[in-house]
Design a protein around this motif. Structure first.
Motif, short mmCIF file in Angstrom:
data_model
loop_
_atom_site.label_atom_id
_atom_site.label_comp_id
_atom_site.label_asym_id
_atom_site.label_seq_id
_atom_site.Cartn_x
_atom_site.Cartn_y
_atom_site.Cartn_z
N ALA A 61 28.76 15.94 6.23
CA ALA A 61 27.55 16.21 5.45
C ALA A 61 26.34 16.35 6.37
CB ALA A 61 27.32 15.09 4.44
N ILE A 62 25.56 17.40 6.13
CA ILE A 62 24.33 17.61 6.89
C ILE A 62 23.35 16.48 6.53
CG2 ILE A 62 22.49 19.24 7.43
CD1 ILE A 62 25.27 20.25 8.14
N HIS A 63 22.87 15.77 7.53
CA HIS A 63 21.93 14.66 7.34
C HIS A 63 22.53 13.57 6.46
CE1 HIS A 63 19.14 17.37 9.19
NE2 HIS A 63 19.09 18.17 8.14
N GLY A 64 23.85 13.52 6.37
CA GLY A 64 24.49 12.49 5.56
C GLY A 64 24.89 11.29 6.40
N LYS A 65 25.45 10.29 5.72
CA LYS A 65 25.90 9.09 6.41
C LYS A 65 27.23 9.37 7.11
CE LYS A 65 23.78 6.00 3.00
NZ LYS A 65 24.04 4.92 2.00
N TRP B 33 23.85 27.29 6.31
CA TRP B 33 23.20 28.59 6.45
C TRP B 33 21.75 28.47 6.90
CZ3 TRP B 33 26.40 32.13 7.33
CH2 TRP B 33 27.67 32.10 6.75
N ALA B 34 21.11 27.35 6.58
CA ALA B 34 19.78 27.08 7.13
C ALA B 34 19.87 26.89 8.64
CB ALA B 34 19.16 25.85 6.47
N GLU B 35 20.95 26.24 9.09
CA GLU B 35 21.17 26.07 10.53
C GLU B 35 21.41 27.42 11.20
OE1 GLU B 35 23.67 23.01 12.17
OE2 GLU B 35 23.77 22.00 10.22
N VAL B 36 22.22 28.26 10.55
CA VAL B 36 22.52 29.57 11.11
C VAL B 36 21.25 30.41 11.23
CG1 VAL B 36 23.75 31.74 10.74
CG2 VAL B 36 24.92 29.57 10.31
N ALA B 37 20.43 30.39 10.19
CA ALA B 37 19.19 31.17 10.20
C ALA B 37 18.27 30.73 11.33
CB ALA B 37 18.49 31.05 8.86
N ALA B 38 18.13 29.42 11.51
CA ALA B 38 17.25 28.89 12.56
C ALA B 38 17.80 29.23 13.94
CB ALA B 38 17.09 27.39 12.39
#
Length: 525
Positions: free
Chosen positions: A430-434, A499-504
């Motif tokens: 999970a992105i930013h997950g535990k 996809w936010a990671e890919v865009a950045a």
């Protein structure tokens, strides 16, 4: 890629599991007004096609329906007496006594019996190409042709005329070859037998999305986590109303009733499904982009299961891979120097069309040397490592390590369709997950009748993360995969996620800028 059939290494064993066929569904209620205009025309056409489909299933089977059953003939006797099953009978006579007893004695059987699938040429026994001239048919004909070739070679080498001098070595070799042929035939035969407490006529088969077979590798191999291997069933109204099996074979003579069950004569024999990766290579016109990407990020081995192979060579990868590889291998429990692959999983495979819908900036970046890590994560989002998910069968895989949570699911009945909803863990952390949390996918299964009032064939459709599955329930030796024509997006998109990671990353690397909010509103991919 050369296809290595799993039938050559697996020994089939029976499993005493219950019925895996889809359960009966209460009649679904349509609350819609009477159709008019174009809608009425469409409804009328659908009604006629549906009626034609049901008539085909009922009328075609009537002439032979009472004959064999009244005569008390078993499935084994019918197969050996009917000239249309001559090639099948010859093959089955080399099966084990256990398989023969099933066909002779077991009650309430449902058997997919292939009609004669090829004809010998005029070259006689010396025609070496007699068993290989099958290019016009599916790969299953080549597989069964090879079995016939092994039987023919065995009969030639150990015929009465050629056994003038026998010694212990000859006896051992004869026994070894006979045993190999027996194992191959047993596995193939059991894959044509449906596991069910009652016989399933053609309509019942058509109402399912898949059916379980008697082929189960049990504890000897972990294929499909010890569950029954399944056959994908489908129906077509055009151009010919028919029930199809694994896409390439179809029932041509349904409902041949015998004293101990029912025979559905099929056009082509069924082939034991390969693993997910091998199956994708069969469909290169559809999956070439996905297979290229999987090989690029060295993730292809996670779609295979070959316990008879060693994967030592696959553990040496490029140095820049280690972060992503660790994430995948940790979840797939790759804990030692020999990794045999994944024995059971579900994969949602993007088609070439799905990849082409991505913004060019994303495609260029992901398949560049700089997009390696994120392309790997994209594939991780499309994989369910702890569940085998068919439209009408779900099995939770219990790993030897920390137990993964079972899917959360709910069922809503009534209205236009019965809807069952699941939430599954993917391979992607999970992105930013535990720690220990993974991105999840929502899968919805809809079951509904084609026509109002609970009439017509029963349909089953799947949707994953609001993306319709265009080809569902493609069986494999290590699970199942489904084809999608849109790339999956995680929950929280477009504000966060892969996809936010890919865009950045693409913008930072100089590939260009993509406005994810605008893309989400346009809903092009």
């Amino acid at each position: 890629m050369r296809f290595a059939s799993p039938s050559k290494v697996l020994v089939a064993s029976l499993c005493a599991a219950g019925v895996q066929a889809a359960p009966a569904i209460d009649q679904l209620v349509y609350n819609s007004p009477a159709p008019s205009g174009l809608e009425a025309l469409t409804f009328g056409l659908s009604s006629k096609l549906s009626s034609a489909f049901n008539n085909v299933l009922s009328h075609v089977s009537r002439p032979a329906a009472a004959t064999y059953e009244d005569e008390g003939k078993t499935i084994w006797e019918v197969i050996n007496a009917d000239e249309e099953f001559k090639q099948l009978a010859h093959v089955l006579n080399y099966s084990s006594d256990a398989t023969k007893d099933i066909l002779k004695k077991k009650q309430n059987l449902t058997f997919f019996a292939p009609l004669n699938w090829h004809h010998h040429r005029d070259g006689g026994d010396d025609d070496k190409d007699a068993f290989s001239d099958l290019s016009f048919g599916p790969a299953s004909m080549q597989e069964w042709g090879r079995i016939q070739k092994q039987i023919a070679d065995y009969e030639r080498d150990y015929s009465a005329e050629s056994s003038d001098h026998d010694d212990d070595d000859d006896d051992k070799e004869k026994k070894r070859r006979r045993e190999l042929i027996r194992h191959l035939i047993d596995a193939a035969a059991l894959y044509h037998l449906v596991r069910s407490d009652t016989v399933l006529d053609a309509k019942a088969i058509a109402d399912n999305s898949s059916v379980a077979t008697l082929l189960n590798t049990g504890k000897s191999h972990a294929n499909n986590d010890g569950t029954d291997w399944r056959v994908r069933t489908g129906k077509s109204l055009l151009p010919l109303p028919a029930v199809y099996l694994n896409f390439y074979s179809r029932i041509v003579k349904p409902d041949i009733r015998t004293s101990n069950g029912i025979i559905h004569a099929i056009k082509y024999p069924l082939m034991l499904p390969p693993d997910v990766l091998q199956a994708l290579f069969f469909g290169q016109t559809t999956f070439s982009t996905s297979t290229s990407g999987l090989q690029k990020v060295h993730a292809a081995k996670y779609l295979t299961y070959r316990p008879w192979h060693s994967h030592h060579g696959h553990r040496q990868h490029h140095g820049h891979e280690h972060d992503g590889k660790h994430a995948i291998s940790a979840w797939h429990h790759e804990t030692n120097g020999t990794f045999n692959g994944v024995p059971a999983e579900t994969v949602f495979v993007p088609s070439n069309l799905a990849w082409s819908r991505l913004p060019f900036v994303f495609r260029a970046y992901l398949f560049s040397p700089w997009g390696y890590h994120l392309l790997q994560k994209v594939f991780m989002l499309h994989s369910l490592p702890s569940d085998i998910v068919y439209a009408d069968f779900v099995h939770h895989v219990k790993h030897s390590g920390k137990a993964a949570p079972e899917a959360v699911h709910t069922t809503v009945e009534g209205g236009r369709a019965n809807k069952t909803s699941y939430t599954f863990d993917t391979v992607l952390p999970a992105i930013h997950g535990k720690k220990g949390e993974f991105e999840t996918l929502d899968v919805d299964v809809y079951r509904y009748y084609l026509l109002p009032g609970g009439k017509g064939p029963l349909q089953t459709r799947m949707v994953v993360q609001n993306v319709s599955i265009i080809l569902q329930d493609i069986p494999a030796s290590n699970g199942v995969f489904h084809t999608i024509d849109r790339i999956l997006k995680p929950k929280g998109h477009p504000e966060k996620g892969i996809w936010a990671e890919v865009a950045a990353a693409a913008e930072e690397a100089g590939f260009g800028t993509v406005d994810l909010h605008a893309e989400a509103q346009a809903d092009l991919w």
